[in-house]
Scaffold this motif. Structure first.
Motif, PDB file in Angstrom:
ATOM      1  N   PRO A   1      42.536  42.297-116.966  1.00 52.24           N
ATOM      2  CA  PRO A   1      41.399  41.507-116.509  1.00 52.24           C
ATOM      3  C   PRO A   1      41.928  40.352-115.669  1.00 52.24           C
ATOM      4  CG  PRO A   1      41.297  41.893-118.884  1.00 52.24           C
ATOM      5  CD  PRO A   1      42.616  42.408-118.399  1.00 52.24           C
ATOM      6  N   GLU A   2      41.361  40.139-114.533  1.00 51.03           N
ATOM      7  CA  GLU A   2      41.834  39.068-113.661  1.00 51.03           C
ATOM      8  C   GLU A   2      40.715  38.062-113.470  1.00 51.03           C
ATOM      9  OE1 GLU A   2      44.111  40.032-110.263  1.00 51.03           O
ATOM     10  OE2 GLU A   2      44.801  41.914-111.125  1.00 51.03           O
ATOM     11  N   THR A   3      41.100  36.829-113.351  1.00 47.34           N
ATOM     12  CA  THR A   3      40.119  35.813-113.061  1.00 47.34           C
ATOM     13  C   THR A   3      40.374  35.333-111.649  1.00 47.34           C
ATOM     14  OG1 THR A   3      41.534  34.062-113.940  1.00 47.34           O
ATOM     15  CG2 THR A   3      40.023  35.098-115.499  1.00 47.34           C
ATOM     16  N   SER A   4      39.315  35.099-110.915  1.00 48.13           N
ATOM     17  CA  SER A   4      39.473  34.716-109.518  1.00 48.13           C
ATOM     18  C   SER A   4      40.181  33.381-109.371  1.00 48.13           C
ATOM     19  CB  SER A   4      38.116  34.692-108.820  1.00 48.13           C
ATOM     20  OG  SER A   4      37.261  33.765-109.468  1.00 48.13           O
ATOM     21  N   SER A   5      40.190  32.565-110.425  1.00 49.56           N
ATOM     22  CA  SER A   5      40.848  31.265-110.330  1.00 49.56           C
ATOM     23  C   SER A   5      42.324  31.330-110.714  1.00 49.56           C
ATOM     24  CB  SER A   5      40.127  30.247-111.207  1.00 49.56           C
ATOM     25  OG  SER A   5      40.192  30.654-112.560  1.00 49.56           O
ATOM     26  N   PHE A   6      42.776  32.431-111.303  1.00 47.65           N
ATOM     27  CA  PHE A   6      44.172  32.587-111.707  1.00 47.65           C
ATOM     28  C   PHE A   6      44.920  33.186-110.524  1.00 47.65           C
ATOM     29  CE2 PHE A   6      47.158  34.730-115.035  1.00 47.65           C
ATOM     30  CZ  PHE A   6      48.042  33.671-114.963  1.00 47.65           C
ATOM     31  N   VAL A   7      45.806  32.402-109.931  1.00 51.98           N
ATOM     32  CA  VAL A   7      46.509  32.850-108.720  1.00 51.98           C
ATOM     33  C   VAL A   7      48.011  32.647-108.851  1.00 51.98           C
ATOM     34  CG1 VAL A   7      44.546  32.481-107.170  1.00 51.98           C
ATOM     35  CG2 VAL A   7      46.159  30.626-107.574  1.00 51.98           C
ATOM     36  N   LEU A   8      48.745  33.498-108.144  1.00 55.71           N
ATOM     37  CA  LEU A   8      50.205  33.456-108.101  1.00 55.71           C
ATOM     38  C   LEU A   8      50.628  33.444-106.649  1.00 55.71           C
ATOM     39  CD1 LEU A   8      53.033  33.789-109.460  1.00 55.71           C
ATOM     40  CD2 LEU A   8      52.676  36.263-109.239  1.00 55.71           C
ATOM     41  N   ILE A   9      51.527  32.523-106.301  1.00 56.60           N
ATOM     42  CA  ILE A   9      52.038  32.450-104.931  1.00 56.60           C
ATOM     43  C   ILE A   9      53.547  32.215-104.951  1.00 56.60           C
ATOM     44  CG2 ILE A   9      49.870  31.655-103.895  1.00 56.60           C
ATOM     45  CD1 ILE A   9      51.053  28.831-103.856  1.00 56.60           C
ATOM     46  N   SER A  10      54.152  32.472-103.797  1.00 53.06           N
ATOM     47  CA  SER A  10      55.586  32.226-103.609  1.00 53.06           C
ATOM     48  C   SER A  10      55.803  31.748-102.191  1.00 53.06           C
ATOM     49  CB  SER A  10      56.382  33.510-103.841  1.00 53.06           C
ATOM     50  OG  SER A  10      57.735  33.316-103.488  1.00 53.06           O
ATOM     51  N   SER A  11      56.588  30.709-102.015  1.00 52.05           N
ATOM     52  CA  SER A  11      56.965  30.259-100.672  1.00 52.05           C
ATOM     53  C   SER A  11      57.979  31.201-100.059  1.00 52.05           C
ATOM     54  CB  SER A  11      57.564  28.856-100.718  1.00 52.05           C
ATOM     55  OG  SER A  11      56.631  27.947-101.208  1.00 52.05           O
ATOM     56  N   ALA A  12      58.876  31.728-100.893  1.00 49.60           N
ATOM     57  CA  ALA A  12      59.957  32.586-100.404  1.00 49.60           C
ATOM     58  C   ALA A  12      59.432  33.930 -99.910  1.00 49.60           C
ATOM     59  CB  ALA A  12      60.988  32.802-101.503  1.00 49.60           C
ATOM     60  N   THR A  13      58.490  34.482-100.637  1.00 50.15           N
ATOM     61  CA  THR A  13      57.965  35.805-100.323  1.00 50.15           C
ATOM     62  C   THR A  13      56.449  35.732-100.327  1.00 50.15           C
ATOM     63  OG1 THR A  13      59.898  36.856-101.312  1.00 50.15           O
ATOM     64  CG2 THR A  13      57.956  38.224-101.056  1.00 50.15           C
ATOM     65  N   PRO A  14      55.847  35.410 -99.185  1.00 57.81           N
ATOM     66  CA  PRO A  14      54.386  35.314 -99.142  1.00 57.81           C
ATOM     67  C   PRO A  14      53.717  36.664 -99.421  1.00 57.81           C
ATOM     68  CG  PRO A  14      55.373  34.230 -97.242  1.00 57.81           C
ATOM     69  CD  PRO A  14      56.463  35.001 -97.930  1.00 57.81           C
TER      70      PRO A  14
ATOM     71  N   ALA B   1      61.577  38.465 -98.879  1.00 54.23           N
ATOM     72  CA  ALA B   1      62.519  37.580 -98.191  1.00 54.23           C
ATOM     73  C   ALA B   1      63.945  38.096 -98.343  1.00 54.23           C
ATOM     74  CB  ALA B   1      62.418  36.169 -98.763  1.00 54.23           C
ATOM     75  N   PRO B   2      64.759  37.942 -97.303  1.00 54.13           N
ATOM     76  CA  PRO B   2      66.140  38.434 -97.361  1.00 54.13           C
ATOM     77  C   PRO B   2      66.916  37.935 -98.584  1.00 54.13           C
ATOM     78  CG  PRO B   2      65.606  37.791 -95.131  1.00 54.13           C
ATOM     79  CD  PRO B   2      64.437  37.370 -95.998  1.00 54.13           C
ATOM     80  N   GLN B   3      66.687  36.693 -98.997  1.00 55.33           N
ATOM     81  CA  GLN B   3      67.441  36.158-100.130  1.00 55.33           C
ATOM     82  C   GLN B   3      67.090  36.862-101.443  1.00 55.33           C
ATOM     83  OE1 GLN B   3      64.678  32.702 -99.213  1.00 55.33           O
ATOM     84  NE2 GLN B   3      66.043  31.872-100.712  1.00 55.33           N
ATOM     85  N   GLN B   4      65.937  37.559-101.513  1.00 53.99           N
ATOM     86  CA  GLN B   4      65.567  38.280-102.724  1.00 53.99           C
ATOM     87  C   GLN B   4      66.202  39.667-102.792  1.00 53.99           C
ATOM     88  OE1 GLN B   4      62.473  35.989-101.813  1.00 53.99           O
ATOM     89  NE2 GLN B   4      64.065  35.074-103.065  1.00 53.99           N
ATOM     90  N   LEU B   5      66.733  40.170-101.691  1.00 55.92           N
ATOM     91  CA  LEU B   5      67.327  41.504-101.662  1.00 55.92           C
ATOM     92  C   LEU B   5      68.667  41.516-102.395  1.00 55.92           C
ATOM     93  CD1 LEU B   5      66.731  42.348 -97.892  1.00 55.92           C
ATOM     94  CD2 LEU B   5      65.312  43.021 -99.856  1.00 55.92           C
ATOM     95  N   VAL B   6      69.075  42.692-102.851  1.00 58.46           N
ATOM     96  CA  VAL B   6      70.399  42.825-103.466  1.00 58.46           C
ATOM     97  C   VAL B   6      71.473  42.556-102.418  1.00 58.46           C
ATOM     98  CG1 VAL B   6      69.641  44.433-105.262  1.00 58.46           C
ATOM     99  CG2 VAL B   6      70.478  45.318-103.083  1.00 58.46           C
ATOM    100  N   GLU B   7      72.634  42.197-102.887  1.00 54.85           N
ATOM    101  CA  GLU B   7      73.735  41.856-101.975  1.00 54.85           C
ATOM    102  C   GLU B   7      74.114  43.017-101.068  1.00 54.85           C
ATOM    103  OE1 GLU B   7      76.761  40.216-104.524  1.00 54.85           O
ATOM    104  OE2 GLU B   7      75.521  38.461-104.975  1.00 54.85           O
TER     105      GLU B   7
END
Length: 165
Positions: free
Chosen positions: A6-19, A25-31
């Motif tokens: 169940p999701e609520t419209s007010s519950f949100v998740l964001i990331s600056s690194a990976t929009p 984002a390259p930094q999230q990839l494996v080496e």
């Protein structure tokens, strides 16, 4: 495969690194792909009333395994927490982290085979318990079962990555 609750419209998740909706984002990839293998920064807000802890997951439903690929399963994140920094350490004592499908504790980034793009679903799960009662030494399925069977709500975003043939 949809692993949402169940999701609520007010519950949100964001990331600056990976929009959301963008390429991981390259930094999230494996080496091996030129990355730093760092978990993305995550920020969330609007958790439902009754939240007593959080869990975070990263899942690739497009992995050619028949059941997807789990890159990160972390839990027992205190209810007062509303963010995780870039590069959560594998031994960070503020949360528990299972061994992912690479066999390592904590986060490991995308490393898909060459071919079509893969989707990476980052989610935060609001839980009604302060602790799942699952050991970090348990297989991640034990933590995922406890998370998905109890969650009050989840907030997610999806990013993608593709290795060209």
């Amino acid at each position: 495969m949809d692993h949402t609750s169940p999701e609520t419209s007010s519950f949100v998740l964001i990331s600056s690194a990976t929009p959301p909706g963008e390429e991981v984002a390259p930094q999230q990839l494996v080496e091996a792909l030129g990355g730093e293998n760092l978990s993305p920064d995550l920020r969330w807000s609007g958790a439902p009333e009754g939240t007593r802890s959080f869990a975070v997951t990263c899942y690739d439903p497009d992995a050619p395994t028949g059941s997807g690929f789990w890159h990160w399963v972390a839990w027992d994140i205190p209810a007062a927490t509303t963010s995780l920094p870039l590069g959560v350490a594998r031994d960070d004592a503020s949360l528990l982290q299972a061994r992912n499908d690479f066999g390592n504790p904590g986060y490991d980034g995308p490393e898909p085979p060459a071919g079509p793009p893969h989707r990476y679903q980052f989610s935060v799960h609001a839980l009604p318990v302060p602790t799942l009662g699952v050991s970090a030494d348990s297989p991640h399925i034990a933590a995922r079962f406890a998370i998905f069977s109890q969650q009050l709500a989840s907030a997610s975003f999806t990013a993608r990555y593709q290795v060209m043939e």
